[in-house]
Design an enzyme around this catalytic site. Sequence first.
Site: not given
Ligand code: PGA
Length: 229
Positions: A7, A9, A87, A149, A155, A191, A212
């Site tokens: 993803n 984003k 999401h 999640e 994040g 993460s 992400g």
């Molecule tokens: P992240 O995001 O891996 O940066 O924590 C995951 C997501 O939001 O799908």
Amino acid sequence: MKYLFLNHKMHLTFEEIGAYKRDFEKLSWDFLEVAVFPSFVYLPCFMEQSYLVASQDVSSFDLGAHTGEIGAKQLKELQVKYSLVGHSERRKKDCEEEIHEKIQRLQEVGIIPVLCVGDEDRRFFEETLKRQLSSAIDSSVQNLIIAYEPIYSIGTGVVLENEEIEKSVAWIKNFVQENYQKNFPVLYGGSVDEKNIGHLSKISNVDGFLVGKASLDVQKVKVMLEELK
Ligand code: PGA
């Protein structure tokens, strides 16, 4: 492990996505399904690739006068196979009824929805997940992937212990089985990176990962693929 979903984003410029694609095309895998979820504007750049392309969201409406929206039918024409819905970064704007509608629009065109769910506070895990799952799914839903999640893991670099993730995923699978008699795959996200994916992949009931930040670096994706082999 069946899925590795990347993803992006709202990251990467036009120039950066070109470089990303060139590097990404050098990777190889045949043991799991990998899909890239770029920004909407880059979806056409990913047509005709040997790997899958997916969408980060979809409109809850049919095609029509909805300025700024992107419809399921339009995504289907761009060879999109999966689309995220709900999401946590979208739930700030979308109500639960809209999430339900989005799943319906995707089903109508044969795009597989990836329903994101997650608790903000572990103490209220069951209450939150029950609400998110039962407002989104109904008996018409045949094909779905669920991405668990936890909000506090997105994040932040904070990842729950494997046992905790396993318990949460078992709860989700059980809830869906009991209420809808379905056995949808469940991914974990929050993460996940090239350093922890090997350890996380030991969780027996997790069917894949939604990544992400670490998905923006092709070298990290390469390591993640090696770790999942
Ligand atoms: P992240 O995001 O891996 O940066 O924590 C995951 C997501 O939001 O799908």
